[in-house]
Design a protein around this motif. Structure first.
Motif, PDB file in Angstrom:
ATOM      1  N   GLU A  35       0.835  -1.207   0.000  1.00 42.79           N
ATOM      2  CA  GLU A  35       0.000   0.000   0.000  1.00 42.79           C
ATOM      3  C   GLU A  35       0.868   1.254   0.000  1.00 42.79           C
ATOM      4  O   GLU A  35       0.590   2.215  -0.727  1.00 42.79           O
ATOM      5  N   THR A  36       1.919   1.250   0.775  1.00 45.64           N
ATOM      6  CA  THR A  36       2.855   2.372   0.819  1.00 45.64           C
ATOM      7  C   THR A  36       3.555   2.529  -0.526  1.00 45.64           C
ATOM      8  O   THR A  36       3.676   3.643  -1.044  1.00 45.64           O
ATOM      9  N   LEU A  37       3.992   1.412  -1.103  1.00 49.40           N
ATOM     10  CA  LEU A  37       4.682   1.459  -2.384  1.00 49.40           C
ATOM     11  C   LEU A  37       3.789   2.017  -3.480  1.00 49.40           C
ATOM     12  O   LEU A  37       4.242   2.806  -4.322  1.00 49.40           O
ATOM     13  N   ILE A  38       2.529   1.630  -3.478  1.00 48.06           N
ATOM     14  CA  ILE A  38       1.589   2.080  -4.511  1.00 48.06           C
ATOM     15  C   ILE A  38       1.501   3.599  -4.575  1.00 48.06           C
ATOM     16  O   ILE A  38       1.262   4.168  -5.637  1.00 48.06           O
ATOM     17  N   GLU A  39       1.726   4.269  -3.463  1.00 49.77           N
ATOM     18  CA  GLU A  39       1.645   5.729  -3.426  1.00 49.77           C
ATOM     19  C   GLU A  39       2.938   6.413  -3.880  1.00 49.77           C
ATOM     20  O   GLU A  39       2.946   7.625  -4.084  1.00 49.77           O
ATOM     21  N   GLU A  40       4.003   5.656  -4.047  1.00 49.81           N
ATOM     22  CA  GLU A  40       5.291   6.238  -4.440  1.00 49.81           C
ATOM     23  C   GLU A  40       5.252   6.701  -5.897  1.00 49.81           C
ATOM     24  O   GLU A  40       4.671   6.034  -6.759  1.00 49.81           O
ATOM     25  N   ASP A  41       5.882   7.841  -6.174  1.00 49.19           N
ATOM     26  CA  ASP A  41       5.897   8.408  -7.521  1.00 49.19           C
ATOM     27  C   ASP A  41       6.542   7.480  -8.551  1.00 49.19           C
ATOM     28  O   ASP A  41       6.078   7.393  -9.687  1.00 49.19           O
ATOM     29  N   HIS A  42       7.604   6.803  -8.159  1.00 56.41           N
ATOM     30  CA  HIS A  42       8.368   6.027  -9.134  1.00 56.41           C
ATOM     31  C   HIS A  42       7.657   4.774  -9.644  1.00 56.41           C
ATOM     32  O   HIS A  42       8.107   4.170 -10.610  1.00 56.41           O
ATOM     33  N   VAL A  43       6.540   4.395  -9.047  1.00 52.98           N
ATOM     34  CA  VAL A  43       5.816   3.203  -9.515  1.00 52.98           C
ATOM     35  C   VAL A  43       4.470   3.529 -10.152  1.00 52.98           C
ATOM     36  O   VAL A  43       3.700   2.627 -10.482  1.00 52.98           O
ATOM     37  N   GLN A  44       4.196   4.798 -10.378  1.00 52.13           N
ATOM     38  CA  GLN A  44       2.902   5.182 -10.928  1.00 52.13           C
ATOM     39  C   GLN A  44       2.680   4.640 -12.339  1.00 52.13           C
ATOM     40  O   GLN A  44       1.547   4.454 -12.757  1.00 52.13           O
ATOM     41  N   TYR A  45       3.760   4.340 -13.039  1.00 52.54           N
ATOM     42  CA  TYR A  45       3.629   3.768 -14.377  1.00 52.54           C
ATOM     43  C   TYR A  45       2.966   2.385 -14.341  1.00 52.54           C
ATOM     44  O   TYR A  45       2.432   1.917 -15.352  1.00 52.54           O
TER      45      TYR A  45
END
Length: 84
Positions: A35-45
């Protein structure tokens, strides 16, 4: 060949998914991290993919090696893109 001609004992894929953990606490911890990772900018792709993995884990309450590998690849790929 017709279905009734198939050999029931011929083999094929066996077992279920390659489960890493079914421990509820470990699954919940992984979900929190995801859930935390999903909010990170670098994984929005790949946000939709991560959200799909999240939902699958939440519904089945286990984490597979393939899911962990996919999440890791997305995170790594995003980190590389970020450094370009």
């Amino acid at each position: 060949m017709k279905l009734d001609e198939l050999d029931d004992n011929a083999g094929g894929p066996s077992g279920g998914p390659d489960i890493v953990t079914e421990d509820p606490r470990a699954v919940m911890e992984y979900l929190e991290d995801l859930e935390t990772l999903i909010e990170e900018d670098h994984v929005q792709y790949a946000r939709e993919t991560l959200e799909g993995i999240y939902e699958s884990i939440r519904m089945k309450m286990y984490v597979t090696r393939g899911q962990m590998r996919a999440v890791g690849n997305i995170d790594d790929g995003g980190q590389k893109r970020k450094s370009w």
